[in-house]
Design a protein around this motif. Structure first.
Motif, PDB file in Angstrom:
ATOM      1  N   GLU A   1       0.863  -1.181   0.000  1.00  0.00           N
ATOM      2  CA  GLU A   1       0.000   0.000   0.000  1.00  0.00           C
ATOM      3  C   GLU A   1       0.897   1.227   0.000  1.00  0.00           C
ATOM      4  OE1 GLU A   1      -1.017   0.495   4.717  1.00  0.00           O
ATOM      5  OE2 GLU A   1      -2.279  -0.863   3.551  1.00  0.00           O
ATOM      6  N   GLY A   2       0.348   2.331  -0.459  1.00  0.00           N
ATOM      7  CA  GLY A   2       1.137   3.553  -0.502  1.00  0.00           C
ATOM      8  C   GLY A   2       0.258   4.772  -0.667  1.00  0.00           C
ATOM      9  N   THR A   3       0.816   5.922  -0.309  1.00  0.00           N
ATOM     10  CA  THR A   3       0.092   7.190  -0.366  1.00  0.00           C
ATOM     11  C   THR A   3       1.042   8.287  -0.829  1.00  0.00           C
ATOM     12  OG1 THR A   3      -1.294   6.465   1.477  1.00  0.00           O
ATOM     13  CG2 THR A   3      -1.283   8.824   1.004  1.00  0.00           C
ATOM     14  N   LEU A   4       0.501   9.201  -1.608  1.00  0.00           N
ATOM     15  CA  LEU A   4       1.218  10.393  -2.041  1.00  0.00           C
ATOM     16  C   LEU A   4       0.354  11.586  -1.648  1.00  0.00           C
ATOM     17  CD1 LEU A   4       3.536  11.717  -3.665  1.00  0.00           C
ATOM     18  CD2 LEU A   4       2.171  11.338  -5.725  1.00  0.00           C
ATOM     19  N   GLU A   5       0.928  12.488  -0.834  1.00  0.00           N
ATOM     20  CA  GLU A   5       0.210  13.683  -0.396  1.00  0.00           C
ATOM     21  C   GLU A   5       0.870  14.897  -1.033  1.00  0.00           C
ATOM     22  OE1 GLU A   5       0.445  13.643   3.870  1.00  0.00           O
ATOM     23  OE2 GLU A   5      -0.875  11.913   4.038  1.00  0.00           O
ATOM     24  N   LEU A   6       0.083  15.667  -1.792  1.00  0.00           N
ATOM     25  CA  LEU A   6       0.622  16.834  -2.492  1.00  0.00           C
ATOM     26  C   LEU A   6      -0.138  18.090  -2.124  1.00  0.00           C
ATOM     27  CD1 LEU A   6       1.112  15.260  -5.998  1.00  0.00           C
ATOM     28  CD2 LEU A   6       2.889  15.912  -4.399  1.00  0.00           C
ATOM     29  N   GLY A   7       0.623  19.094  -1.722  1.00  0.00           N
ATOM     30  CA  GLY A   7       0.057  20.410  -1.440  1.00  0.00           C
ATOM     31  C   GLY A   7       0.317  21.322  -2.625  1.00  0.00           C
ATOM     32  N   ASP A   8       0.327  22.609  -2.363  1.00  0.00           N
ATOM     33  CA  ASP A   8       0.517  23.578  -3.436  1.00  0.00           C
ATOM     34  C   ASP A   8       1.948  23.629  -3.957  1.00  0.00           C
ATOM     35  OD1 ASP A   8      -2.139  24.321  -3.479  1.00  0.00           O
ATOM     36  OD2 ASP A   8      -1.863  25.847  -1.929  1.00  0.00           O
ATOM     37  N   ASP A   9       2.919  23.134  -3.175  1.00  0.00           N
ATOM     38  CA  ASP A   9       4.295  23.080  -3.667  1.00  0.00           C
ATOM     39  C   ASP A   9       4.974  21.842  -3.085  1.00  0.00           C
ATOM     40  OD1 ASP A   9       6.352  23.986  -1.401  1.00  0.00           O
ATOM     41  OD2 ASP A   9       4.524  25.190  -1.181  1.00  0.00           O
ATOM     42  N   LEU A  10       6.137  21.505  -3.634  1.00  0.00           N
ATOM     43  CA  LEU A  10       6.806  20.256  -3.278  1.00  0.00           C
ATOM     44  C   LEU A  10       7.351  20.225  -1.849  1.00  0.00           C
ATOM     45  CD1 LEU A  10       8.707  19.342  -6.549  1.00  0.00           C
ATOM     46  CD2 LEU A  10       6.670  18.276  -5.583  1.00  0.00           C
ATOM     47  N   SER A  11       7.538  21.379  -1.224  1.00  0.00           N
ATOM     48  CA  SER A  11       8.113  21.377   0.121  1.00  0.00           C
ATOM     49  C   SER A  11       7.226  20.642   1.127  1.00  0.00           C
ATOM     50  CB  SER A  11       8.383  22.806   0.599  1.00  0.00           C
ATOM     51  OG  SER A  11       7.156  23.502   0.766  1.00  0.00           O
ATOM     52  N   SER A  12       5.934  20.556   0.848  1.00  0.00           N
ATOM     53  CA  SER A  12       5.028  19.865   1.767  1.00  0.00           C
ATOM     54  C   SER A  12       4.628  18.468   1.269  1.00  0.00           C
ATOM     55  CB  SER A  12       3.764  20.704   1.978  1.00  0.00           C
ATOM     56  OG  SER A  12       3.068  20.848   0.752  1.00  0.00           O
ATOM     57  N   ALA A  13       5.170  18.044   0.134  1.00  0.00           N
ATOM     58  CA  ALA A  13       4.798  16.744  -0.439  1.00  0.00           C
ATOM     59  C   ALA A  13       5.371  15.597   0.391  1.00  0.00           C
ATOM     60  CB  ALA A  13       5.291  16.647  -1.873  1.00  0.00           C
ATOM     61  N   ARG A  14       4.607  14.499   0.463  1.00  0.00           N
ATOM     62  CA  ARG A  14       5.042  13.294   1.182  1.00  0.00           C
ATOM     63  C   ARG A  14       4.654  12.064   0.370  1.00  0.00           C
ATOM     64  NH1 ARG A  14       2.177  12.329   6.184  1.00  0.00           N
ATOM     65  NH2 ARG A  14       3.705  10.700   6.487  1.00  0.00           N
ATOM     66  N   ALA A  15       5.523  11.065   0.397  1.00  0.00           N
ATOM     67  CA  ALA A  15       5.230   9.762  -0.199  1.00  0.00           C
ATOM     68  C   ALA A  15       5.621   8.711   0.835  1.00  0.00           C
ATOM     69  CB  ALA A  15       6.029   9.566  -1.480  1.00  0.00           C
ATOM     70  N   TYR A  16       4.738   7.740   1.047  1.00  0.00           N
ATOM     71  CA  TYR A  16       5.053   6.691   2.012  1.00  0.00           C
ATOM     72  C   TYR A  16       4.277   5.428   1.662  1.00  0.00           C
ATOM     73  CZ  TYR A  16       0.828   8.768   4.073  1.00  0.00           C
ATOM     74  OH  TYR A  16      -0.429   9.278   4.266  1.00  0.00           O
ATOM     75  N   GLY A  17       4.818   4.292   2.111  1.00  0.00           N
ATOM     76  CA  GLY A  17       4.150   3.035   1.827  1.00  0.00           C
ATOM     77  C   GLY A  17       4.796   1.874   2.544  1.00  0.00           C
ATOM     78  N   THR A  18       4.109   0.739   2.493  1.00  0.00           N
ATOM     79  CA  THR A  18       4.606  -0.494   3.098  1.00  0.00           C
ATOM     80  C   THR A  18       4.400  -1.658   2.137  1.00  0.00           C
ATOM     81  OG1 THR A  18       2.491  -0.952   4.165  1.00  0.00           O
ATOM     82  CG2 THR A  18       4.130   0.259   5.467  1.00  0.00           C
ATOM     83  N   VAL A  19       5.216  -2.678   2.332  1.00  0.00           N
ATOM     84  CA  VAL A  19       5.157  -3.901   1.538  1.00  0.00           C
ATOM     85  C   VAL A  19       5.215  -5.074   2.508  1.00  0.00           C
ATOM     86  CG1 VAL A  19       6.468  -5.345  -0.084  1.00  0.00           C
ATOM     87  CG2 VAL A  19       6.273  -2.882  -0.486  1.00  0.00           C
TER      88      VAL A  19
END
Length: 185
Positions: A43-61
């Motif tokens: 599973e995984g998630t990508l969180e994007l705001g108005d600019d890349l400084s607040s972006a997050r990507a995370y996941g598990t296998v």
């Protein structure tokens, strides 16, 4: 003056769709052939705001879901020689920064925890595009993510020297993820 980097991907939270995604790897066997495998549960998630400084990507296998199309090899990969799935049932990744490398490629730096060891890992994510699913109406994004790691750096040192000087299993593992994610409402 502070500069922000806008994203090519619409803002919001995107969740990986496992039915349309693949988490794969490739490693040299005996120095002459490439063995490819993938994980069936992730599973995984990508969180994007108005600019890349607040972006997050995370996941598990789930490490026990490893599949190389050869059951005996898969059992060995689940053993303490490699993933030790009984002791370390998951591997995880969490980004520490995301930056734009070029027009449609992003560099994702983060921490990979594998086999009980956390180390920094850099991945390249190429945006394949966004589209609206005609059946569900969901907004989707496609990403092709690549990287590589040294399995020895994660305590997976099992190997055997061959008469030619080659090793049974290479240390370098190439990662290849084909990700389709759905925007959450």
């Amino acid at each position: 003056m502070s500069a922000t980097t806008p994203t090519l991907v619409p803002t919001g939270t995107w969740t990986v769709d496992p039915a349309h995604s693949k988490v794969g790897f490739a490693v040299k066997h005996m120095g002459i052939a490439t063995v490819r495998g993938e994980f069936g549960e992730f599973e995984g998630t990508l969180e994007l705001g108005d600019d890349l400084s607040s972006a997050r990507a995370y996941g598990t296998v789930k490490t026990a879901s490893v599949d190389t199309n050869q059951p005996q090899r898969d059992e060995h990969l689940r053993s303490p020689d490699f993933f030790d799935a009984a002791s370390y049932p998951e591997l995880s990744f969490e980004s520490t920064s995301i930056e734009q490398a070029d027009e449609d490629v992003y560099r994702i730096t983060g921490n990979l925890t594998l086999h009980g060891v956390s180390r920094e890992l850099v991945l390249d994510a190429e945006i394949q595009g966004t589209e609206t699913d005609p059946q569900s109406g969901d907004e989707r994004i496609g990403l092709e993510v690549t990287g590589q790691l040294s399995r020895g750096e994660y305590g997976m040192a099992f190997n055997q020297a061959l008469g030619s000087g080659n090793m049974l299993v290479a240390d370098k593992v190439k990662l290849a993820l084909d990700i389709a994610a759905v925007k959450q409402s």
